[in-house]
Design an enzyme around this catalytic site. Structure first.
Site, PDB file in Angstrom:
ATOM      1  N   CYS A   1      61.066  21.932 -32.944  1.00 59.53           N
ATOM      2  CA  CYS A   1      62.298  22.498 -33.497  1.00 59.53           C
ATOM      3  C   CYS A   1      62.975  21.531 -34.470  1.00 59.53           C
ATOM      4  O   CYS A   1      63.763  21.945 -35.321  1.00 59.53           O
ATOM      5  CB  CYS A   1      63.266  22.846 -32.368  1.00 59.53           C
ATOM      6  SG  CYS A   1      62.513  23.928 -31.144  1.00 59.53           S
TER       7      CYS A   1
ATOM      8  N   ALA B   1      61.211  28.335 -28.091  1.00 62.81           N
ATOM      9  CA  ALA B   1      60.985  27.264 -27.121  1.00 62.81           C
ATOM     10  C   ALA B   1      61.540  27.591 -25.732  1.00 62.81           C
ATOM     11  O   ALA B   1      60.935  27.232 -24.717  1.00 62.81           O
ATOM     12  CB  ALA B   1      61.601  25.970 -27.638  1.00 62.81           C
TER      13      ALA B   1
ATOM     14  N   ALA C   1      55.486  22.505 -25.872  1.00 58.01           N
ATOM     15  CA  ALA C   1      56.617  23.059 -25.100  1.00 58.01           C
ATOM     16  C   ALA C   1      56.192  23.608 -23.727  1.00 58.01           C
ATOM     17  O   ALA C   1      56.564  23.062 -22.681  1.00 58.01           O
ATOM     18  CB  ALA C   1      57.328  24.126 -25.923  1.00 58.01           C
TER      19      ALA C   1
HETATM   20  C1  LIG Z   1      59.090  24.314 -37.596  1.00 56.01           C
HETATM   21  C2  LIG Z   1      59.424  24.970 -36.307  1.00 56.01           C
HETATM   22  C3  LIG Z   1      60.747  25.049 -35.893  1.00 56.01           C
HETATM   23  C4  LIG Z   1      61.065  25.671 -34.705  1.00 56.01           C
HETATM   24  N1  LIG Z   1      62.375  25.734 -34.331  1.00 56.01           N
HETATM   25  C5  LIG Z   1      62.702  26.316 -33.156  1.00 56.01           C
HETATM   26  C6  LIG Z   1      64.041  26.366 -32.712  1.00 56.01           C
HETATM   27  O1  LIG Z   1      64.946  25.849 -33.386  1.00 56.01           O
HETATM   28  N2  LIG Z   1      64.299  26.949 -31.525  1.00 56.01           N
HETATM   29  C7  LIG Z   1      63.313  27.504 -30.743  1.00 56.01           C
HETATM   30  O2  LIG Z   1      63.589  28.023 -29.656  1.00 56.01           O
HETATM   31  N3  LIG Z   1      62.031  27.487 -31.134  1.00 56.01           N
HETATM   32  C8  LIG Z   1      61.707  26.905 -32.316  1.00 56.01           C
HETATM   33  N4  LIG Z   1      60.387  26.873 -32.709  1.00 56.01           N
HETATM   34  C9  LIG Z   1      59.388  27.531 -31.865  1.00 56.01           C
HETATM   35  C10 LIG Z   1      58.961  26.660 -30.715  1.00 56.01           C
HETATM   36  O3  LIG Z   1      58.562  25.411 -31.209  1.00 56.01           O
HETATM   37  C11 LIG Z   1      57.801  27.346 -29.989  1.00 56.01           C
HETATM   38  O4  LIG Z   1      58.257  28.590 -29.514  1.00 56.01           O
HETATM   39  C12 LIG Z   1      57.273  26.532 -28.817  1.00 56.01           C
HETATM   40  O5  LIG Z   1      56.876  25.255 -29.227  1.00 56.01           O
HETATM   41  C13 LIG Z   1      56.091  27.267 -28.186  1.00 56.01           C
HETATM   42  O6  LIG Z   1      55.525  26.507 -27.183  1.00 56.01           O
HETATM   43  P1  LIG Z   1      53.984  26.655 -26.816  1.00 56.01           P
HETATM   44  O7  LIG Z   1      53.751  25.703 -25.696  1.00 56.01           O
HETATM   45  O8  LIG Z   1      53.662  28.080 -26.664  1.00 56.01           O
HETATM   46  O9  LIG Z   1      53.203  26.177 -28.121  1.00 56.01           O
HETATM   47  P2  LIG Z   1      53.286  24.819 -28.930  1.00 56.01           P
HETATM   48  O10 LIG Z   1      54.540  24.100 -28.605  1.00 56.01           O
HETATM   49  O11 LIG Z   1      53.034  25.178 -30.356  1.00 56.01           O
HETATM   50  O12 LIG Z   1      52.062  23.976 -28.374  1.00 56.01           O
HETATM   51  C14 LIG Z   1      50.772  24.430 -28.501  1.00 56.01           C
HETATM   52  C15 LIG Z   1      49.834  23.241 -28.504  1.00 56.01           C
HETATM   53  O13 LIG Z   1      48.541  23.696 -28.129  1.00 56.01           O
HETATM   54  C16 LIG Z   1      47.572  23.010 -28.880  1.00 56.01           C
HETATM   55  N5  LIG Z   1      46.345  23.825 -28.863  1.00 56.01           N
HETATM   56  C17 LIG Z   1      46.183  25.092 -29.344  1.00 56.01           C
HETATM   57  N6  LIG Z   1      44.937  25.538 -29.089  1.00 56.01           N
HETATM   58  C18 LIG Z   1      44.311  24.539 -28.433  1.00 56.01           C
HETATM   59  C19 LIG Z   1      42.991  24.396 -27.899  1.00 56.01           C
HETATM   60  N7  LIG Z   1      42.104  25.387 -27.982  1.00 56.01           N
HETATM   61  N8  LIG Z   1      42.671  23.234 -27.294  1.00 56.01           N
HETATM   62  C20 LIG Z   1      43.567  22.223 -27.197  1.00 56.01           C
HETATM   63  N9  LIG Z   1      44.820  22.296 -27.693  1.00 56.01           N
HETATM   64  C21 LIG Z   1      45.200  23.452 -28.286  1.00 56.01           C
HETATM   65  C22 LIG Z   1      48.203  22.877 -30.238  1.00 56.01           C
HETATM   66  O14 LIG Z   1      47.624  21.799 -30.940  1.00 56.01           O
HETATM   67  C23 LIG Z   1      49.663  22.599 -29.872  1.00 56.01           C
HETATM   68  O15 LIG Z   1      49.901  21.214 -29.790  1.00 56.01           O
HETATM   69  C24 LIG Z   1      60.043  26.229 -33.899  1.00 56.01           C
HETATM   70  C25 LIG Z   1      58.702  26.131 -34.293  1.00 56.01           C
HETATM   71  C26 LIG Z   1      58.396  25.504 -35.480  1.00 56.01           C
HETATM   72  C27 LIG Z   1      56.958  25.408 -35.899  1.00 56.01           C
END
Ligand SMILES: Cc1cc2nc3c(=O)[nH]c(=O)nc-3n(C[C@H](O)[C@H](O)[C@H](O)COP(=O)(O)OP(=O)(O)OC[C@H]3O[C@@H](n4cnc5c(N)ncnc54)[C@H](O)[C@@H]3O)c2cc1C
Length: 355
Positions: free
Chosen positions: A45, A305, A13
């Site tokens: 999501c 997200a 995300a």
């Molecule tokens: C099942 C589920 C349902 C959800 N439903 C909703 C919803 O309906 N509405 C909503 O708003 N939010 C929802 N969320 C939450 C939303 O998905 C997250 O808030 C959002 O994806 C966060 O974005 P991010 O970029 O912080 O992390 P993420 O999207 O989790 O991405 C992080 C990425 O970083 C990678 N990573 C981590 N550490 C390292 C490293 N050291 N080196 C390389 N890569 C690394 C991981 O592999 C991952 O791919 C849901 C989450 C889940 C799990």
């Protein structure tokens, strides 16, 4: 002038949004996304609905591929490449290619951390028995689907009655299972005021086998070839051919912590309103950071997200010299389960009494 080199850790995300925005603002920057997983930019999501067969094709969850990033945006995506350390002095990330185990150093002018949050998996007796799952990635959802398809479980236990727990409960009911939800708090959807949560409990209770409130899981035992027994602290026991743990997430702040970046009281990376960490060359966004709640004024974790995407865009703006700022959160969320739509924003009475 030398091209700016931006390295982004995490390509879902926050990370993917940041990369796309960077390209829009700077045609020349070198942009590299590192992600240790198998996919970039997927719709987490939608995962509960993929498990529930409401979304049937995996391809519907894949928003972009490394090829698309390369061809459309000239952005390099390296999957199965994990950032294992940050050398802030010389501005390099130490990266491990998971498949070849080769390690290399990746230089940056600006580094963006968007590593997300990992599901809590408490060290309870029996926690590692087969059939107990958490859900974060596409492979997690594939594993749960495969378990359902090969074992055809009749009963499931969902631990945690927050929004992911309830979406999972609905999905497993959709797959024909009798579902029990176990929730430690005395209500479902703990961020809601109790009067509102009661509507949710009533609706959920008409579709699930049982809702066990004010009780936590004590441990898991193998009851038979196909079934586990889930024991609770209050002494109840539930049979389950499948267990899903949805008891919250923890920010993935280890990489930042080990690099000496400031970490907040809730365990998230501390950032300013421009998503800059305590190092002026490192930004952090998404589930891994702490944000300020504009109603209570307190720092909190907001693993959703919407904020992750917005913060990704702000980090890109700031890296490209714009004065964008994140205007804090008011904890807005909307979810739907069993035909009921629940929306919340601001603070509950409970929170306001506490602060
Ligand atoms: C099942 C589920 C349902 C959800 N439903 C909703 C919803 O309906 N509405 C909503 O708003 N939010 C929802 N969320 C939450 C939303 O998905 C997250 O808030 C959002 O994806 C966060 O974005 P991010 O970029 O912080 O992390 P993420 O999207 O989790 O991405 C992080 C990425 O970083 C990678 N990573 C981590 N550490 C390292 C490293 N050291 N080196 C390389 N890569 C690394 C991981 O592999 C991952 O791919 C849901 C989450 C889940 C799990």
């Amino acid at each position: 002038m030398a091209r700016k080199r931006v390295v982004i850790v995490g390509g879902v995300a926050g990370g993917a949004t940041c990369a796309a925005r960077l390209r829009r603002l700077d045609e020349d920057a070198e942009i590299v996304i590192l992600d240790r997983g198998y996919y970039v930019s997927f719709a987490n999501c939608g995962l509960p609905y993929f498990v529930g067969n409401v979304i049937r094709e995996e391809s519907k969850l894949l928003l972009a591929s490394p090829d698309l990033f390369r061809e459309r945006f000239n952005i390099e995506v390296r999957l199965r490449n994990e950032a294992v350390a940050i050398d802030r002095q010389s501005r390099h990330v130490l990266v491990r290619d998971i498949d070849s185990q080769r390690e290399y150093r990746e230089p940056y002018d600006a580094l963006v951390l968007s590593p997300g949050a990992s599901p809590v998996r408490p060290p309870l007796p029996g926690i590692d028995l087969p059939g107990i799952f958490t859900l974060r990635t596409l492979p997690d959802s594939e594993d749960i689907r495969e378990w359902i398809e090969s074992r055809n479980p009749r009963r499931a236990v969902v631990v945690g009655g927050g929004f992911i727990g309830l979406e999972m409960a609905e999905s497993l009911v959709h797959r024909g299972m009798d579902v029990t939800i176990i929730e430690m708090a005395d209500q479902l959807m703990p961020p809601l005021d109790p009067e509102m949560a009661e509507f949710v409990r009533r609706r959920v209770a008409t579709h699930t086998a049982h809702v066990q409130l004010s009780d936590g899981v004590a441990g898991f035992e193998q009851a038979s070839d196909r079934n586990l027994t889930v024991r609770t602290q209050a002494g109840a026991a539930f049979d389950a051919g499948l267990v899903v743990l949805a008891i919250g997430v923890r920010p993935e702040s280890n990489l930042a912590r080990e690099a000496g970046l400031e970490i907040g009281d809730r365990g998230g990376i501390r950032v300013d309103s421009q998503m800059r960490t305590s190092d002026p060359y490192v930004w952090a966004v998404g589930d891994a950071v702490e944000v300020k709640n504009r109603v209570t004024g307190q720092c909190e974790l907001m693993p959703l997200a919407g904020p992750a995407n917005r913060q990704g865009r702000i980090a890109a703006d700031v890296i490209c010299g714009r004065d964008s700022r994140f205007s804090n959160v008011q904890a807005t969320a909307v979810c739907g389960f069993f035909g009921l739509t629940v929306a919340l924003t601001g603070a509950t009475e409970k929170t306001l009494r506490r602060v």
